[in-house]
Design a protein around this motif. Structure first.
Motif, mmCIF file in Angstrom:
data_model
loop_
_atom_site.group_PDB
_atom_site.id
_atom_site.type_symbol
_atom_site.label_atom_id
_atom_site.label_comp_id
_atom_site.label_asym_id
_atom_site.label_seq_id
_atom_site.Cartn_x
_atom_site.Cartn_y
_atom_site.Cartn_z
ATOM 1 N N TYR A 126 -4.366 6.947 3.353
ATOM 2 C CA TYR A 126 -4.823 5.757 2.629
ATOM 3 C C TYR A 126 -5.833 6.186 1.566
ATOM 4 N N ARG A 156 -1.075 5.519 0.528
ATOM 5 C CA ARG A 156 -1.009 4.070 0.694
ATOM 6 C C ARG A 156 -2.279 3.452 0.141
ATOM 7 N N CYS A 157 -2.102 2.437 -0.706
ATOM 8 C CA CYS A 157 -3.241 1.819 -1.392
ATOM 9 C C CYS A 157 -3.041 0.309 -1.448
ATOM 10 N N TYR A 158 -4.057 -0.454 -1.016
ATOM 11 C CA TYR A 158 -3.954 -1.913 -1.009
ATOM 12 C C TYR A 158 -4.090 -2.450 -2.429
ATOM 13 N N SER A 160 -4.875 -5.719 -4.198
ATOM 14 C CA SER A 160 -5.415 -7.054 -3.942
ATOM 15 C C SER A 160 -4.784 -8.117 -4.834
ATOM 16 N N SER A 163 -1.326 -8.867 -2.811
ATOM 17 C CA SER A 163 -1.309 -8.900 -1.342
ATOM 18 C C SER A 163 -0.249 -7.957 -0.772
ATOM 19 N N GLU A 165 0.767 -3.462 -0.266
ATOM 20 C CA GLU A 165 0.319 -2.075 -0.323
ATOM 21 C C GLU A 165 1.274 -1.291 -1.201
ATOM 22 N N LYS A 186 4.520 -4.774 2.804
ATOM 23 C CA LYS A 186 4.102 -6.175 2.775
ATOM 24 C C LYS A 186 4.334 -6.805 4.145
ATOM 25 N N TRP A 193 4.824 -6.066 9.307
ATOM 26 C CA TRP A 193 4.896 -5.219 8.129
ATOM 27 C C TRP A 193 6.299 -4.656 7.932
#
Length: 206
Positions: A126, A156-158, A160, A163, A165, A186, A193
């Motif tokens: 992440y 892996r990166c969120y 925002s 909504s 990754e 998602k 997920w």
């Protein structure tokens, strides 16, 4: 021994397409995500005929002690050696904390004994921003010039804004970066997920 390279980008494709089968919900904590993903790759290794070990260890010369590997695959063939594994086929590390990104790479490329140099490496890491990928990939290319493994790094990166990754995979060999591919992670309508390749996900949005 000549390095035995696996098709790690094919493993990434399986990881993406089978992610919903891990049965991870929005209620699960990060430890459960780590466990399910490590178990998934442990099962893949066993299906391919390797001996797999979770929380295995290898000696780190710079640290002067053994350090854990989240997952290892070992090649065994009694026709060639009745006592020892032939080689470490895969070393996998999975880390949820973005501030441990360099530590994860250090584990995957640590200076170790000859029999513990992995022929293949997978890192699932992440990160806080996608911009960090360029920096981390440069570190990997530099370290892999010495180790000369077949490498798959999954970041892996969120995001925002959507909504979701962002899940980006980069494949390296000893010569450098060879291929990359992007996916989306998602939560579906049931709260679980799933992953989809970016081009397939975008096609369904249009």
């Amino acid at each position: 021994m000549k390095k035995q390279n696996l098709d790690l980008m094919q493993f990434y494709e399986g990881y993406v397409r089978n992610y919903r089968r891990l049965n991870l919900s929005s209620e699960h904590n990060r430890s459960m995500f780590t466990k399910r993903e490590v178990d998934y790759f442990a099962n893949v290794g066993e299906y391919l005929g390797f001996y797999t070990f979770v929380e295995d260890s290898k000696y780190d010369r710079l640290k002067g002690r053994s350090r854990p590997m989240d997952l290892s695959w070992w090649k065994w063939d009694q026709r060639k050696d009745k006592v020892n594994y032939l080689y470490l086929a895969l070393h996998l590390e999975r880390e949820s904390l973005p501030n441990k990104d360099l530590e994860t790479i250090e584990k995957l490329f640590s200076e170790t004994e000859d029999g513990y140099v992995p022929h293949n490496v997978i890192g699932i890491q992440y990160i806080e921003t996608l911009e960090k990928i360029t920096v981390l990939n440069e570190v990997i290319k530099r370290k892999n010039k010495l180790q000369q493994s077949n490498v798959l790094m999954i970041y892996r990166c969120y995001d925002s804004m959507g909504s979701i990754e962002r899940v980006e995979a980069y494949y390296f060999n000893s010569s450098g970066l060879k291929e990359s591919r992007k996916a989306i992670a998602k939560v579906d309508e049931t709260g679980h997920w799933f992953m989809s390749f970016e081009e397939e996900w975008l096609d369904k949005q249009s």
